[in-house]
Design an enzyme around this catalytic site. Structure first.
Site: not given
Ligand code: HEM
Ligand SMILES: CC(=O)N[C@H]1CO[C@H](CO)[C@@H](O)[C@@H]1O
Ligand SMILES: *[C@@H]1O[C@H](CO)[C@@H](O)[C@H](O)[C@H]1NC(C)=O
Ligand SMILES: *[C@@H]1O[C@H](CO)[C@@H](O)[C@H](O)[C@H]1NC(C)=O
Ligand SMILES: *[C@@H]1O[C@H](CO)[C@@H](O)[C@H](O)[C@H]1NC(C)=O
Ligand SMILES: *[C@@H]1O[C@H](CO)[C@@H](O)[C@H](O)[C@H]1NC(C)=O
Length: 337
Positions: A73, A77, A83, A85, A87, A105, A174, A204, A257, A265
């Site tokens: 993730r 981001h 890009g 980089d 950042s 984030n 996104p 996801h 999932d 998977d």
């Molecule tokens: C299509 C647009 C996408 C949206 C709107 C989106 C949005 C989100 C959101 C809102 C979360 C939950 C964050 C949280 O509540 O802590 C999440 C989790 C995650 N996203 Fe996406 N995502 C997108 C695409 C992607 C892509 C392209 C990847 C990687 C190639 C990705 C990988 C992940 C992973 C692995 C998690 C789980 C993170 C964790 O367990 O902490 N996502 N995503």
């Molecule tokens: C890991 C990290 O830096 N998370 C930040 C994401 O944004 C929130 C809201 O501004 C911060 O409180 C977190 O520290």
């Protein structure tokens, strides 16, 4: 052709180079262009790089099975803002709040693992390897580890950016509330197709999301105390046992999932088909005929892994800095030199 016509043609083309990528609604102008990443950019300057990264990553993944989700993730981001980089790795400064601070984030972590790898790499190859390349290799290795083979190829030679702004993360990452049209556009802005959007959403298949992001789908979708009709009703019942609309929803998480959130998977596409995609941005992939068709194709386990590699290899090369005139090789990943 007359020289006048040629001149006009030249002007048209060159102004297009300057303005055609100008982005929309305040998007920064990343150049989506052919880059010069290489298969083994550090072959001579840091021959043990891949081994160093792999060793540190495997140790951490063994102790923290959530790490692959965190890193992939983080990579997504990073690449969608200025890009790939690195950042995303930069700390805020006195003047600027950095990307890390952006709301999207939410729950990104693993920065300390990247810092540790960088430290190890610096011991052997001083100021040679970029943080952007380290993030790309580390992510690949973390997700690949349980599979015992590298799931995608990482070309190297990225340089590190020097700018990280919270506003750009907010604008470009996104949103889970977005519909298909918006997501398609955001991916297109990064040179990624509808197929890439669907395939990459397959990430996801691992990890978790916070309850507060899905409350609208569970409790008050149209403002009439209803639930999102595109969400599987039995699954919505289950989700309400975890996410109750109370104050803990800011910290409680659910699997993206269900029952398969540690295995990388094709299972995500299986549950998506059944209306169990967690976010609107997941469910919306079924609202477009072409995307829906791709969702069904990706249920096949091998098709998913093959296609994921192709799309990921594209994503990790978005807007990379490669010329020695661009960016820098950071000493510490969280601050610019
Ligand atoms: C299509 C647009 C996408 C949206 C709107 C989106 C949005 C989100 C959101 C809102 C979360 C939950 C964050 C949280 O509540 O802590 C999440 C989790 C995650 N996203 Fe996406 N995502 C997108 C695409 C992607 C892509 C392209 C990847 C990687 C190639 C990705 C990988 C992940 C992973 C692995 C998690 C789980 C993170 C964790 O367990 O902490 N996502 N995503
Ligand atoms: C890991 C990290 O830096 N998370 C930040 C994401 O944004 C929130 C809201 O501004 C911060 O409180 C977190 O520290
Ligand atoms: C960046 O911030 C993190 C977390 O706040 C901190 O641990 C780290 O030391 C900072 N990096 C630098 C180089 O100061
Ligand atoms: C803050 O960001 C702006 C815009 O990128 C940049 O010009 C400025 O130098 C940055 N300031 C610091 C302290 O990083
Ligand atoms: C998608 O969302 C955007 C922004 O919220 C909106 O303008 C657009 O009408 C929506 N498209 C569809 C098809 O619902
Ligand atoms: C549902 O949303 C509507 C409109 O935003 C609001 O007036 C109402 O109070 C909400 N109901 C609940 C139970 O949150």
């Amino acid at each position: 052709m007359s020289s006048k016509v040629l001149l006009l043609l030249f002007l048209a083309i060159s102004s297009c180079f300057m303005f055609c990528n100008a982005g929309y609604k305040g998007y920064p102008k990343y150049k989506i262009k052919k880059n010069t990443l290489k298969d083994h950019f550090y072959r001579k300057t840091c021959p043990n790089l891949e081994e160093i990264v792999q060793t540190v990553i495997e140790r951490h993944v063994l102790g923290n099975p959530n790490l692959p989700a965190k890193l992939i993730r983080m990579q997504f981001h990073d690449c969608f803002v200025r890009g790939c980089d690195a950042s995303i790795l930069l700390n805020s400064t006195a003047d600027n709040r950095s990307e890390k601070e952006a709301l999207p984030n939410l729950s990104i972590s693993g920065f300390e693992v990247i810092d540790e790898i960088k430290e190890e790499v610096e011991k052997e190859c001083k100021r040679v390897v970029s943080c952007a390349d380290i993030l790309a290799i580390a992510t690949r290795d973390a997700v690949s580890f349980p599979h015992g083979r590298q799931l995608w190829k990482v070309r190297t030679g990225r340089r590190d950016g020097t700018i990280s702004l919270v506003s750009e993360a907010t604008a470009n990452i996104p949103s889970p509330f977005s519909n298909f049209t918006v997501l398609k556009h955001q991916f297109q802005m990064n040179g990624l197709s509808v197929r890439d959007l669907v395939v990459l959403s397959g990430a996801h298949t691992i990890g978790r999301g916070h309850c507060n992001i899905i409350l609208n789908r569970l409790f008050n979708f149209t403002g009439k105390g209803d639930q999102d009709p595109s969400l599987n009703p039995a699954y919505a019942d289950f989700l309400r046992t975890k996410c109750n609309g109370g104050p803990t929803d800011r910290t409680t998480t659910v699997e993206l999932d269900p029952d398969s959130s540690f295995s990388f998977d094709s299972h995500y596409f299986e549950i998506l088909k059944d209306g169990k995609g967690l976010f609107t941005s997941d469910a919306t992939l079924l609202t477009n005929e072409r995307a829906k068709h791709i969702v069904f194709e990706l249920i096949d386990p091998e098709t998913f892994l093959d296609e994921f590699a192709v799309s990921m290899e594209k994503m990790i090369e978005i807007g990379v800095l490669t010329s020695p005139k661009q960016g820098q090789i950071r000493k510490h990943c969280s601050i610019i030199n």
